[in-house]
Design an enzyme around this catalytic site. Structure first.
Site, PDB file in Angstrom:
ATOM      1  N   ASP A 100      52.796  77.536  49.015  1.00 13.33           N
ATOM      2  CA  ASP A 100      54.079  77.242  49.643  1.00 13.33           C
ATOM      3  C   ASP A 100      53.743  76.577  50.979  1.00 13.33           C
ATOM      4  O   ASP A 100      53.198  77.210  51.874  1.00 13.33           O
ATOM      5  CB  ASP A 100      54.842  78.558  49.854  1.00 13.33           C
ATOM      6  N   LYS A 123      62.589  72.205  56.445  1.00 11.68           N
ATOM      7  CA  LYS A 123      61.743  72.529  57.588  1.00 11.68           C
ATOM      8  C   LYS A 123      61.221  71.242  58.232  1.00 11.68           C
ATOM      9  O   LYS A 123      61.442  71.005  59.392  1.00 11.68           O
ATOM     10  CB  LYS A 123      60.568  73.428  57.173  1.00 11.68           C
ATOM     11  N   TRP A 142      57.569  85.345  53.685  1.00  8.19           N
ATOM     12  CA  TRP A 142      57.779  84.463  52.532  1.00  8.19           C
ATOM     13  C   TRP A 142      56.776  84.762  51.434  1.00  8.19           C
ATOM     14  O   TRP A 142      57.102  84.736  50.252  1.00  8.19           O
ATOM     15  CB  TRP A 142      57.728  82.998  52.966  1.00  8.19           C
TER      16      TRP A 142
END
Ligand SMILES: *Cc1c(COP(=O)(O)O)cnc(C)c1O
Length: 360
Positions: A171, A195, A101
């Site tokens: 993030d 998530k 990511w």
């Protein structure tokens, strides 16, 4: 009704109480005669839902008044571009690359300016967090970027990097609301909801308000400017109304069950059960350096791909879903987010012990 133990990395398990409440309110939300997904986002009823969601999130995280909370769309991945478009004013920023990511965000940053790789853990397949106490950060960098919890590789920053005075952007998709954080250490933190806090479709951004200005890179579309969303209370256009409603319920569930201090205790206890077993097992082993272990995503292997496949198949048959590792890494991964009960982790460890005894 029967529920499995769902170890999915995302979209992921949600609290049963939240799902039950949403089910009860599905046809008639509090006497409105309609579902939340059918109502105008400009209605009084919906205004209360989004206002309470923000207020509860502010309470949970102790968010200071000079930070804006935005409910946006496009997933966490859209932030990879929005961040440079809005904040890379001098066309230079530093990225710490600790997994896929972060790598994607870094690649997106390069489209808009000079994205500098400050550190990386690619040399050992992202199985650790590099030392970030003295990185080559320069004053002309607009920000320093991290992915705080690496969903795929199962690592987590235990201390934030020394950014040498530059703004930190993180993030936090897969560790959001898993423990208390000091929001003032960040210029911005953001999380895709699916998530740890809700359904896919909403991304929650918490941004220090002095950063939100008209001064963005030329060509930045209206929908990708933080200011337009901040000025309109996340209602410049139709927000992901139902997803925000569910997140609001999860915030209330977190508050009711003791807030984030308590959540951290529970998450540490849960993760310990699994890591202690991995450390003592003759068959299974964790793939992450102990000092960098995530509380949320726990990857492990047997070292034998056929045995891994057998484990995934048999665990599924026994009611443990989504234990297969990310398609790019293989092996197994148990995501044990807030809503995974401790009983789920205990049952998984019991199953692993049995599998180990049978496959010695
Ligand atoms: C899942 C994930 C993303 C991507 O989220 P999308 O909402 O699918 O764009 C980004 N960062 C992290 C840390 C993630 O876990």
């Amino acid at each position: 009704m029967s529920r499995v133990y769902n170890f999915s990395a995302g979209p992921a398990v949600l609290p049963v109480e939240v799902l039950q409440e949403a089910a009860d309110e599905m046809l008639d939300y509090k006497g409105c005669g309609m579902s939340v997904m059918e109502m105008s986002h400009r209605s009084k009823v919906y205004e209360t839902i989004i206002t309470e969601a923000e207020a509860d999130l502010r309470t949970l995280l102790n968010i200071p008044d000079n930070y804006k909370v935005l409910f946006l769309q496009g997933g966490a991945s859209t932030q990879f571009a929005m961040i440079p478009m809005n904040f890379m004013k001098h066309r230079k920023a530093g990225y710490i690359v600790t997994g896929q990511w972060a790598k994607k965000a870094f690649a997106e940053g390069k489209i808009y300016g000079e994205a500098v790789e400050l550190a990386s853990s690619a040399d050992k397949t992202f199985s650790y967090i590099p030392d970030c106490s003295d990185l080559p950060i320069t004053d002309d960098m607009d920000y320093v970027y991290i992915c705080e919890n690496n969903t795929i590789y199962g690592t987590k920053f235990k201390t934030l990097p020394n950014t040498k005075g530059r703004d930190l952007i993180a993030d936090v998709s897969s560790c959001f609301l898993s423990e208390p954080v000091d929001v003032t250490k960040y210029a911005m933190l953001y999380a895709g909801a699916q998530k740890n806090v809700g359904p896919a479709g909403v991304t929650i951004c918490i941004i220090r308000d002095d950063l939100i200005t008209e001064d963005v890179l030329p060509g930045t579309p209206t929908m990708l400017r933080y200011k337009i969303h901040a000025d309109n209370g996340s209602m410049y256009n139709t927000p992901p109304a139902y997803a925000i409603y569910i997140c609001g319920k999860v915030f209330k569930w977190l508050l009711k069950t003791g807030g984030l201090e308590k959540r951290k205790e529970i998450n540490e206890a849960k993760a310990k059960i699994l890591y202690d077993f991995l450390d003592s097992s003759q068959l299974f082993k964790g793939t992450v350096e102990p000092a960098s272990r995530s509380l949320m995503n726990v990857p492990f292997i047997t070292g034998d791909a056929d045995l891994d496949a057998k484990f995934i198949k048999e665990s599924k048959a026994a009611g443990f879903e989504n234990l297969k590792g990310h398609r790019t890494v293989g092996g197994m991964r148990a995501s044990i987010y807030n809503a995974m009960p401790v009983e789920g982790v205990e049952a998984l460890v019991e199953f692993m012990k049995k599998f180990e005894a049978e496959n010695k």
